[in-house]
Design an enzyme around this catalytic site. Sequence first.
Site, PDB file in Angstrom:
ATOM      1  N   GLY A 247      32.849  39.673  28.879  1.00 58.53           N
ATOM      2  CA  GLY A 247      33.091  38.707  29.698  1.00 58.53           C
ATOM      3  C   GLY A 247      34.143  39.172  31.236  1.00 58.53           C
ATOM      4  N   PHE A 248      34.789  39.832  31.444  1.00 60.92           N
ATOM      5  CA  PHE A 248      35.499  40.412  31.972  1.00 60.92           C
ATOM      6  C   PHE A 248      34.754  41.033  33.270  1.00 60.92           C
ATOM      7  CE2 PHE A 248      39.015  43.248  34.216  1.00 60.92           C
ATOM      8  CZ  PHE A 248      40.343  41.934  34.812  1.00 60.92           C
ATOM      9  N   GLY A 249      34.104  41.735  32.605  1.00 64.98           N
ATOM     10  CA  GLY A 249      33.054  43.343  33.297  1.00 64.98           C
ATOM     11  C   GLY A 249      32.970  44.256  32.802  1.00 64.98           C
ATOM     12  N   PRO A 250      32.577  45.571  32.969  1.00 65.48           N
ATOM     13  CA  PRO A 250      32.064  47.030  32.896  1.00 65.48           C
ATOM     14  C   PRO A 250      33.602  47.017  32.036  1.00 65.48           C
ATOM     15  CG  PRO A 250      31.456  47.530  34.947  1.00 65.48           C
ATOM     16  CD  PRO A 250      32.296  45.223  34.610  1.00 65.48           C
ATOM     17  N   LYS A 265      38.903  49.079  32.826  1.00 65.05           N
ATOM     18  CA  LYS A 265      38.391  47.185  32.418  1.00 65.05           C
ATOM     19  C   LYS A 265      38.572  46.739  33.974  1.00 65.05           C
ATOM     20  CE  LYS A 265      38.777  44.264  29.541  1.00 65.05           C
ATOM     21  NZ  LYS A 265      40.077  43.355  28.701  1.00 65.05           N
ATOM     22  N   ASP A 362      40.152  34.966  20.717  1.00 67.01           N
ATOM     23  CA  ASP A 362      39.381  35.378  21.010  1.00 67.01           C
ATOM     24  C   ASP A 362      38.469  36.867  20.175  1.00 67.01           C
ATOM     25  OD1 ASP A 362      36.267  36.033  21.939  1.00 67.01           O
ATOM     26  OD2 ASP A 362      37.035  36.576  23.226  1.00 67.01           O
TER      27      ASP A 362
END
Length: 403
Positions: A247-250, A265, A362
């Site tokens: 969800g944050f990114g690649p 990240k 999470d």
Amino acid sequence: METVLVLVLFVLVPYTYMFVAASSSNGSTICDQYSRVCGPNGNCDEKKTCVCLDGFTPKSPTDYAYYLNFTQGCVRNTPLNCNTDVFVTYSALKEPSGGYSLSNREDCMGKCKSNCSCVAYMVTVGGGCKFWNGDLFDVRLVKQGGQDLYIRMAASEEQGKKQGRNEGVVVGIVVGGILVISIIIALWYILKKRTASRALENLRIGEIITHHTNVQKEDMGLPLFDLSRIVVATDNFSPNNKLGEGGFGPVYKGILDDGQQIAVKKLSSSSGQGLNEFKTEVKLIAKLQHRNLVKLLGCCIQQEEKLLIYEYMPNKSLDYFIFDEVRKSVLDWSKRFNIITGIAKGLLYLHHDSRLRIIHRDLKTSNILLDSKMEPKISDFGLARSFGGDQNKANTNRIVGTL
């Protein structure tokens, strides 16, 4: 406790039968428990892990090196030529599976060489010859009872190895002196550069991170990486270095100029969590120190980029193993038990022993990373919440997490 119980069930239930089998094997290794675990032309060595025989390379280097999946085995570096091939001796090996025998041991090599489909032979204890065609399976180094195995190899590769050894001695003598001088100069330069770099980072960290994350200056202590250094380390965020995406990114694998492996990240412009998650990670995980929590090495806030730099976990995440029919066999009982207790220790630290009381919110198998020794480390604190020492509950305004 519910989170730990779910992870225990994920890890433990699929392994019930395997545990019983392993317990009855009196300390046997994975090489004993599973047939052809190292794949074709693989060798289970003295460290009880799979390596390719000399003259062979992994068919799938990525699976071999990073995912501990050896089942595809190894392939030859150089194709065989029946007329010019030579035989290389391997000592103290367990006899490969399969093969066929002849009672007469006279000229075993000649008989194998004249048969172009024969790839290996062995002089048996009883005085005969044994031959193998095609790929070799279940090859192992053994301390006692091993025999000499003669494996067919292209003549050019054997000559190249001999020539390489001779040239290596000469080159080593010539280059050795130069390396000593170069290392001394390089160490002096690196020490000088790092001293200046650390001073610059300490100067910029209070100004840049405080501006973007509203973190107080006294909470700093997180190194700031230069964007150009990260670009070089990840080969400009090459798709070949991409480890995954959340969800944050690649997330990308990188190697710094000092040789250290890192995971980067990268905040995506389309991220649903974005800057708030970035703030949370910087504010929380930078203060946490525990062997079962992933370590945040630093961050980068430059131009339009916002990056978090972590220690690299070569064995990916827990879900990569336990949900795959082949890879889950790598997790023997001791590894699974160690993973379970490691997760529990990490959670205990977060809930009770850390400077801040933190609820992860999470926790799932994809957020349990595994290092080179298969030690578990809890990761991804973007949705975490911190609580005061006298709080035992809190309300949230939106649904977050996985469980």
